[in-house]
Design an enzyme around this catalytic site. Structure first.
Site, mmCIF file in Angstrom:
data_model
loop_
_atom_site.group_PDB
_atom_site.id
_atom_site.type_symbol
_atom_site.label_atom_id
_atom_site.label_comp_id
_atom_site.label_asym_id
_atom_site.label_seq_id
_atom_site.Cartn_x
_atom_site.Cartn_y
_atom_site.Cartn_z
ATOM 1 N N LYS A 64 -10.646 -3.201 -4.404
ATOM 2 C CA LYS A 64 -11.449 -1.977 -4.459
ATOM 3 C C LYS A 64 -10.708 -0.876 -5.192
ATOM 4 O O LYS A 64 -11.317 0.032 -5.739
ATOM 5 C CB LYS A 64 -11.684 -1.456 -3.033
ATOM 6 C CG LYS A 64 -12.528 -2.324 -2.141
ATOM 7 C CD LYS A 64 -12.485 -1.786 -0.699
ATOM 8 C CE LYS A 64 -13.230 -2.684 0.253
ATOM 9 N NZ LYS A 64 -12.917 -2.449 1.653
ATOM 10 N N LYS A 120 0.815 -1.215 0.000
ATOM 11 C CA LYS A 120 0.000 0.000 0.000
ATOM 12 C C LYS A 120 0.847 1.263 0.000
ATOM 13 O O LYS A 120 0.474 2.268 -0.590
ATOM 14 C CB LYS A 120 -0.949 0.012 1.214
ATOM 15 C CG LYS A 120 -2.100 -0.953 1.064
ATOM 16 C CD LYS A 120 -3.227 -0.639 2.022
ATOM 17 C CE LYS A 120 -4.391 -1.601 1.806
ATOM 18 N NZ LYS A 120 -5.410 -1.503 2.821
ATOM 19 N N LYS A 126 -5.031 -9.697 -7.350
ATOM 20 C CA LYS A 126 -6.210 -9.847 -6.478
ATOM 21 C C LYS A 126 -7.325 -8.901 -6.934
ATOM 22 O O LYS A 126 -7.048 -7.785 -7.349
ATOM 23 C CB LYS A 126 -5.749 -9.466 -5.064
ATOM 24 C CG LYS A 126 -6.645 -9.891 -3.945
ATOM 25 C CD LYS A 126 -6.031 -9.475 -2.615
ATOM 26 C CE LYS A 126 -6.009 -7.964 -2.469
ATOM 27 N NZ LYS A 126 -5.641 -7.493 -1.131
HETATM 28 P P1 TYM Z 1 -10.773 -5.112 3.552
HETATM 29 O O1 TYM Z 1 -11.764 -4.034 3.851
HETATM 30 O O2 TYM Z 1 -9.693 -4.826 2.576
HETATM 31 O O3 TYM Z 1 -11.511 -6.398 3.046
HETATM 32 C C1 TYM Z 1 -12.593 -6.947 3.757
HETATM 33 C C2 TYM Z 1 -12.564 -8.458 3.715
HETATM 34 O O4 TYM Z 1 -12.605 -8.910 2.361
HETATM 35 C C3 TYM Z 1 -11.533 -9.817 2.133
HETATM 36 N N1 TYM Z 1 -11.080 -9.672 0.738
HETATM 37 C C4 TYM Z 1 -11.006 -10.680 -0.124
HETATM 38 N N2 TYM Z 1 -11.295 -11.991 -0.007
HETATM 39 C C5 TYM Z 1 -11.128 -12.760 -1.106
HETATM 40 N N3 TYM Z 1 -10.685 -12.265 -2.292
HETATM 41 C C6 TYM Z 1 -10.388 -10.970 -2.459
HETATM 42 N N4 TYM Z 1 -9.972 -10.496 -3.622
HETATM 43 C C7 TYM Z 1 -10.542 -10.104 -1.338
HETATM 44 N N5 TYM Z 1 -10.352 -8.772 -1.145
HETATM 45 C C8 TYM Z 1 -10.679 -8.527 0.131
HETATM 46 C C9 TYM Z 1 -10.457 -9.402 3.119
HETATM 47 O O5 TYM Z 1 -9.549 -10.448 3.361
HETATM 48 C C10 TYM Z 1 -11.285 -9.046 4.328
HETATM 49 O O6 TYM Z 1 -11.614 -10.200 5.059
HETATM 50 N N6 TYM Z 1 -7.739 -5.026 7.514
HETATM 51 C C11 TYM Z 1 -9.026 -5.487 7.030
HETATM 52 C C12 TYM Z 1 -10.204 -4.956 7.827
HETATM 53 C C13 TYM Z 1 -10.114 -5.175 9.306
HETATM 54 C C14 TYM Z 1 -10.338 -6.420 9.975
HETATM 55 C C15 TYM Z 1 -10.210 -6.121 11.366
HETATM 56 C C16 TYM Z 1 -10.633 -7.710 9.538
HETATM 57 C C17 TYM Z 1 -9.861 -4.242 10.247
HETATM 58 N N7 TYM Z 1 -9.927 -4.797 11.484
HETATM 59 C C18 TYM Z 1 -10.359 -7.127 12.319
HETATM 60 C C19 TYM Z 1 -10.780 -8.709 10.511
HETATM 61 C C20 TYM Z 1 -10.651 -8.415 11.878
HETATM 62 C C21 TYM Z 1 -9.198 -5.008 5.590
HETATM 63 O O7 TYM Z 1 -8.600 -4.043 5.176
HETATM 64 O O8 TYM Z 1 -10.147 -5.663 4.913
#
Ligand code: TYM
Length: 345
Positions: free
Chosen positions: A211, A115, A208
């Site tokens: 967003k 990032k 991947k």
């Molecule tokens: P974020 O907002 O980027 O994504 C949310 C969830 O979606 C999953 N994900 C995917 N799974 C499969 N294929 C993909 N291409 C894909 N893109 C995203 C992510 O793995 C995630 O589960 N840091 C985290 C948010 C967070 C969090 C937490 C998660 C903050 N605190 C505590 C669990 C527990 C994040 O940026 O997810």
């Protein structure tokens, strides 16, 4: 207080373009865990400002994630759905974890490197410390299980390291407070399983689905119309070969493997079962079947999300109620954590 044994926590950032990867890698699993676990699902708005300080319409982005949770089948009356910034204890515990975690641990985080890119010196301190806030999210509720996509695996390992260091460094204090041998914070188990833990871009099977990818054709958004979904699948990059009989034969065909994984996750099958069904067929016949399945599964969610977004006050009241319930747990934890640290008052 004993530790909870089956508490789930997970979160999603309100940074726009909620996509099929988020749905299959995370939300769909959140829904499934409701019968067996006590679940806390969070719109992590404090995380959203780490990469980009000024966010476009953060309030509506936050509502949209909450709407996606509810439209997908999460029950906010039985479980907790809220946004992170309403529970200030997240920020407080994250600060204390800044003091528990070591620089070297964070410097190893590949997502920070991705990032921050080439200009790491100009990244925010928040982006660097982001995994500590994530650990705080989870451990504030002493969650035992965290369903996520594969890209969060390293962050969850860090969460375990923080919990273990805290339990170890404060072992004497923790047992004084009657927590016995199991430590204060649980060593959380990630739930990363099934055929769609890493959904890939529809335009490049080695990237991947994300967003932030500029091309909207690379992802299926949860807000896409049925026509858009069908068009994106029709135009998805593939190769000229027919589908083989076994997954091993897809090892060097990332685009084909991705579409099979998506189909399997949507149909709640494993990838091999899907291949057995379509073996020998060309993408010309597989893609329409996938498009039909995707529209079938996503259209009702899309419709329900729109309804919820038309009534923002209702969504806000769900989030406020969830925050009130989350805060009660968070305050109990912080009271004990403050005592363990030895702060006065
Ligand atoms: P974020 O907002 O980027 O994504 C949310 C969830 O979606 C999953 N994900 C995917 N799974 C499969 N294929 C993909 N291409 C894909 N893109 C995203 C992510 O793995 C995630 O589960 N840091 C985290 C948010 C967070 C969090 C937490 C998660 C903050 N605190 C505590 C669990 C527990 C994040 O940026 O997810």
């Amino acid at each position: 207080m004993g530790q909870p044994t089956n508490r789930v926590f997970s979160g999603i950032q309100p940074t726009g373009n909620l996509h099929l990867g988020n749905y299959l890698g995370a939300i769909k699993k959140f829904v499934a865990l409701q019968d067996s676990h006590e679940c806390i699902y969070c719109v992590v708005d404090l995380h959203a400002v780490t990469a980009q300080l000024v966010q476009d319409d953060l309030k509506n982005q936050t509502r949209e994630i909450a709407a996606a949770f509810i439209a997908s089948g999460i029950d906010p009356a039985k479980h907790i759905v809220f946004n992170q910034s309403q529970v200030r204890e997240h920020a407080e515990l994250a600060w204390l974890f800044n003091c528990v975690a070591r620089m070297g641990w964070l410097q190893r985080m590949t997502q920070f490197k991705d990032k921050a890119g080439k200009n790491a010196q100009n990244a925010s301190v928040g982006l660097f410390a982001y995994p500590n806030l994530m650990a705080a999210d989870i451990l504030l509720y002493r969650a035992t299980h965290v369903p996520v996509g594969d890209d969060q695996k390293q962050h969850l390992e860090l969460t375990r390291d923080i919990a273990a260091k805290f339990n170890n460094d404060f072992a004497a204090k923790i047992s004084e407070f009657g927590h016995g041998d199991e430590g204060y914070f649980p060593i959380t188990d990630p739930i990363i399983e099934g055929p769609a833990t890493r959904v890939m871009s529809l335009r490049a099977g080695n990237n991947k689905m994300s967003k932030s990818e500029p091309s909207d054709m690379s992802r299926i958004n949860l807000t896409d119309s049925a026509d858009d979904i069908a068009k994106k699948i029709r135009k998805a990059k593939t190769d000229p070969e027919p589908l083989p009989e076994t997954m091993d034969e897809l090892a060097d065909r990332p685009e084909a493997r991705n579409l099979i994984g998506i189909y399997a996750a949507l149909a709640e099958k494993n990838s091999q079962e899907v291949l057995t069904e379509f073996a020998g067929q060309q993408f010309g016949s597989f893609k329409p079947a996938l498009a039909e399945l995707a529209v079938d599964k996503l259209a009702p969610i899309n419709a329900e999300m729109r309804k919820l977004m038309d009534d923002p006050d209702h969504v806000d009241s769900i989030l406020a109620d969830g925050a009130d319930r989350a805060r009660l747990i968070a305050q109990d934890t912080m009271k004990e954590v403050r005592e363990i640290f030895g702060f006065l008052g």
